[in-house]
Design a protein around this motif. Structure first.
Motif, PDB file in Angstrom:
ATOM      1  N   THR A  72       0.030  -1.381  -0.291  1.00 48.88           N
ATOM      2  CA  THR A  72       0.290   0.359  -0.110  1.00 48.88           C
ATOM      3  C   THR A  72       1.015   1.145   0.435  1.00 48.88           C
ATOM      4  O   THR A  72       0.558   2.144  -0.425  1.00 48.88           O
ATOM      5  N   ALA A  73       1.572   1.315   0.376  1.00 50.66           N
ATOM      6  CA  ALA A  73       2.669   2.038   0.836  1.00 50.66           C
ATOM      7  C   ALA A  73       3.255   2.685  -0.803  1.00 50.66           C
ATOM      8  O   ALA A  73       3.513   3.619  -0.298  1.00 50.66           O
ATOM      9  N   ALA A  74       3.302   1.890  -1.674  1.00 50.27           N
ATOM     10  CA  ALA A  74       4.172   1.750  -2.449  1.00 50.27           C
ATOM     11  C   ALA A  74       3.549   2.664  -3.460  1.00 50.27           C
ATOM     12  O   ALA A  74       4.224   3.861  -4.172  1.00 50.27           O
ATOM     13  N   VAL A  75       2.268   2.822  -3.000  1.00 53.97           N
ATOM     14  CA  VAL A  75       0.881   3.502  -3.996  1.00 53.97           C
ATOM     15  C   VAL A  75       0.597   4.929  -3.524  1.00 53.97           C
ATOM     16  O   VAL A  75       0.888   5.725  -3.773  1.00 53.97           O
ATOM     17  N   GLU A  76       0.321   5.127  -2.366  1.00 54.29           N
ATOM     18  CA  GLU A  76       0.237   5.783  -1.645  1.00 54.29           C
ATOM     19  C   GLU A  76       1.186   7.468  -0.731  1.00 54.29           C
ATOM     20  O   GLU A  76       0.962   8.537  -0.700  1.00 54.29           O
ATOM     21  N   ASP A  77       2.691   6.253  -0.648  1.00 52.88           N
ATOM     22  CA  ASP A  77       3.127   6.897  -0.095  1.00 52.88           C
ATOM     23  C   ASP A  77       4.665   6.502  -0.494  1.00 52.88           C
ATOM     24  O   ASP A  77       5.953   6.350  -0.064  1.00 52.88           O
ATOM     25  N   PRO A  78       5.384   7.222  -1.788  1.00 48.50           N
ATOM     26  CA  PRO A  78       6.680   6.244  -2.748  1.00 48.50           C
ATOM     27  C   PRO A  78       7.831   7.216  -2.311  1.00 48.50           C
ATOM     28  O   PRO A  78       8.695   6.648  -1.867  1.00 48.50           O
ATOM     29  N   ASP A  79       7.075   8.449  -1.389  1.00 48.83           N
ATOM     30  CA  ASP A  79       8.688   8.607  -0.710  1.00 48.83           C
ATOM     31  C   ASP A  79       8.988   7.806   0.441  1.00 48.83           C
ATOM     32  O   ASP A  79      10.571   7.775   0.501  1.00 48.83           O
ATOM     33  N   LEU A  80       8.389   7.438   0.940  1.00 49.54           N
ATOM     34  CA  LEU A  80       8.317   6.285   1.792  1.00 49.54           C
ATOM     35  C   LEU A  80       9.699   5.430   1.437  1.00 49.54           C
ATOM     36  O   LEU A  80      10.150   4.748   2.346  1.00 49.54           O
ATOM     37  N   VAL A  81       8.550   4.515   0.848  1.00 54.11           N
ATOM     38  CA  VAL A  81       9.542   3.268  -0.031  1.00 54.11           C
ATOM     39  C   VAL A  81      11.039   3.644  -0.360  1.00 54.11           C
ATOM     40  O   VAL A  81      11.859   3.254  -0.020  1.00 54.11           O
ATOM     41  N   ARG A  82      11.249   5.589  -1.252  1.00 53.26           N
ATOM     42  CA  ARG A  82      12.242   5.384  -1.466  1.00 53.26           C
ATOM     43  C   ARG A  82      13.237   5.675  -0.537  1.00 53.26           C
ATOM     44  O   ARG A  82      14.619   5.656  -0.154  1.00 53.26           O
ATOM     45  N   GLU A  83      12.848   6.427   1.318  1.00 49.88           N
ATOM     46  CA  GLU A  83      13.923   6.794   1.751  1.00 49.88           C
ATOM     47  C   GLU A  83      14.009   5.719   2.450  1.00 49.88           C
ATOM     48  O   GLU A  83      15.489   4.949   3.415  1.00 49.88           O
ATOM     49  N   ALA A  84      12.977   4.447   2.698  1.00 48.92           N
ATOM     50  CA  ALA A  84      13.213   2.956   3.696  1.00 48.92           C
ATOM     51  C   ALA A  84      14.568   2.613   2.776  1.00 48.92           C
ATOM     52  O   ALA A  84      15.303   2.190   3.036  1.00 48.92           O
ATOM     53  N   ALA A  85      14.348   2.633   1.173  1.00 45.25           N
ATOM     54  CA  ALA A  85      15.545   1.857   0.531  1.00 45.25           C
ATOM     55  C   ALA A  85      16.827   2.395   0.361  1.00 45.25           C
ATOM     56  O   ALA A  85      17.768   1.314   0.678  1.00 45.25           O
ATOM     57  N   ARG A  86      16.824   3.719   0.941  1.00 50.90           N
ATOM     58  CA  ARG A  86      18.143   4.503   1.175  1.00 50.90           C
ATOM     59  C   ARG A  86      19.272   4.122   2.662  1.00 50.90           C
ATOM     60  O   ARG A  86      19.401   4.294   2.845  1.00 50.90           O
ATOM     61  N   ALA A  87      17.556   4.064   3.122  1.00 51.67           N
ATOM     62  CA  ALA A  87      18.162   3.776   4.919  1.00 51.67           C
ATOM     63  C   ALA A  87      18.304   2.262   5.195  1.00 51.67           C
ATOM     64  O   ALA A  87      19.167   2.203   5.782  1.00 51.67           O
ATOM     65  N   PHE A  88      17.732   1.331   4.033  1.00 53.24           N
ATOM     66  CA  PHE A  88      18.402  -0.383   4.243  1.00 53.24           C
ATOM     67  C   PHE A  88      17.834  -0.870   3.435  1.00 53.24           C
ATOM     68  O   PHE A  88      17.576  -1.241   2.723  1.00 53.24           O
ATOM     69  N   PRO A  89      19.827  -0.545   3.064  1.00 56.41           N
ATOM     70  CA  PRO A  89      20.192  -0.736   1.418  1.00 56.41           C
ATOM     71  C   PRO A  89      19.816  -2.460   1.625  1.00 56.41           C
ATOM     72  O   PRO A  89      20.015  -2.853   2.232  1.00 56.41           O
ATOM     73  N   GLY A  90      18.629  -2.922   0.347  1.00 56.32           N
ATOM     74  CA  GLY A  90      18.527  -4.448  -0.200  1.00 56.32           C
ATOM     75  C   GLY A  90      17.968  -5.122   0.730  1.00 56.32           C
ATOM     76  O   GLY A  90      17.589  -6.764   0.559  1.00 56.32           O
ATOM     77  N   GLN A  91      17.043  -4.380   1.408  1.00 51.88           N
ATOM     78  CA  GLN A  91      16.311  -5.083   2.473  1.00 51.88           C
ATOM     79  C   GLN A  91      14.602  -4.445   2.347  1.00 51.88           C
ATOM     80  O   GLN A  91      13.775  -4.410   3.102  1.00 51.88           O
ATOM     81  N   ILE A  92      14.760  -3.869   1.271  1.00 54.59           N
ATOM     82  CA  ILE A  92      12.739  -3.371   0.949  1.00 54.59           C
ATOM     83  C   ILE A  92      12.417  -3.987  -0.277  1.00 54.59           C
ATOM     84  O   ILE A  92      12.957  -4.154  -1.135  1.00 54.59           O
ATOM     85  N   ALA A  93      11.500  -4.866  -0.193  1.00 56.76           N
ATOM     86  CA  ALA A  93      11.179  -4.970  -0.951  1.00 56.76           C
ATOM     87  C   ALA A  93       9.064  -4.794  -1.334  1.00 56.76           C
ATOM     88  O   ALA A  93       8.618  -3.780  -0.178  1.00 56.76           O
ATOM     89  N   ILE A  94       8.676  -4.179  -3.022  1.00 57.70           N
ATOM     90  CA  ILE A  94       8.030  -3.801  -3.009  1.00 57.70           C
ATOM     91  C   ILE A  94       6.312  -4.987  -3.144  1.00 57.70           C
ATOM     92  O   ILE A  94       6.540  -6.159  -4.679  1.00 57.70           O
ATOM     93  N   GLY A  95       5.542  -5.252  -2.824  1.00 57.50           N
ATOM     94  CA  GLY A  95       4.775  -5.960  -3.057  1.00 57.50           C
ATOM     95  C   GLY A  95       3.725  -5.694  -4.159  1.00 57.50           C
ATOM     96  O   GLY A  95       2.693  -4.649  -3.740  1.00 57.50           O
ATOM     97  N   LEU A  96       3.387  -6.050  -5.455  1.00 56.57           N
ATOM     98  CA  LEU A  96       2.885  -5.643  -6.419  1.00 56.57           C
ATOM     99  C   LEU A  96       1.567  -6.605  -6.360  1.00 56.57           C
ATOM    100  O   LEU A  96       2.037  -7.794  -7.288  1.00 56.57           O
TER     101      LEU A  96
END
Length: 241
Positions: free
Chosen positions: A104-128
């Protein structure tokens, strides 16, 4: 290609839903930690966990069961469901989850996803998660106008570890995954794609592997029902050809 056995958690039990309907839940094991140990003992490299209640509520609900699973296994686990803020992401990673799945966050809050991916490299996946190619959110209860491929491409530069593509209409229905759509997505993006939804036989797994571009497959009901022999599946998918 990696096989990810699924443990979907509802009210503390390991269940499977039919096409994402919470009312259509079948309990397969009242001790999810024991189930996770069985998967590890069989040779699985990863465990796929979903907090189903959390996906609908928007915050973690099955934390106790997930904690017990993490204590019971030594292989990595990925978790999705109700994870919609940086604090929750960090909390799960601190507790031992190797990869957090944001839907849900990937759609509603993409900035969160990007911030998380920067903060935790290799540990964030997106559920489509999609119906007829259109992304659905909030436990699959709400549909959007965005296509799976467009959403995947939007995060090409974000450092995402994986895209987990689920065809909702096939999930839990034992009718086979949407191999064509999964392959199309995998060829359209550089992010590794994991297939989910309807993976119900060795034929499905070998077909996904044969695409040459699908990085993994998630299956649950077929393992619990015995439609897929876990050790055979692991052996087949780990083979070079």
């Amino acid at each position: 290609m990696i096989l990810y056995p699924a443990i979907d958690l509802k009210d503390g039990d390991a269940v499977r839903l039919l096409r994402g309907e919470m009312e259509a839940a079948t309990v397969f094991n009242t001790d999810p930690a024991a189930q996770a140990r069985l998967f590890e003992k069989a040779g699985c490299e990863w465990i796929h966990l979903v907090d189903l209640n959390g996906a609908f509520e928007g915050y973690p609900v099955n934390a106790a069961a997930i904690g017990a699973i993490l204590e019971a296994i030594s292989i990595p686990a990925q978790l999705g469901g109700g994870i919609r803020d940086l604090g929750t992401i960090e909390s799960w990673l601190d507790r031992g989850i190797e990869r957090v799945i944001l839907g849900t966050a990937a759609v509603e809050d993409p900035d969160l996803v990007r911030e998380a991916a920067r903060a935790f490299p290799g540990q964030i996946a997106i559920g489509l998660d999609a119906r007829k190619g259109q992304v659905a959110t909030r436990g699959w209860a709400e549909e959007t106008e965005m296509t799976v491929t467009d959403l995947g491409k939007a995060f090409e530069d974000a450092g995402i570890a994986a895209l987990i593509y689920t065809d909702i209409d096939r999930d839990g229905a034992m009718g086979g995954p949407n191999i064509e759509a999964t392959e199309t997505l995998a060829r359209a993006v550089s992010i590794p794609v994991i297939a989910s939804g309807g993976v119900s036989s060795m034929t499905d797994l070998t077909a996904l592997k044969a695409t040459g571009v699908v990085a993994g497959a998630i299956t649950g009901r077929a393992l619990y029902d015995g439609a897929i022999d876990l050790k055979e599946a692991i052996s087949t998918l780990s083979a070079a050809h």
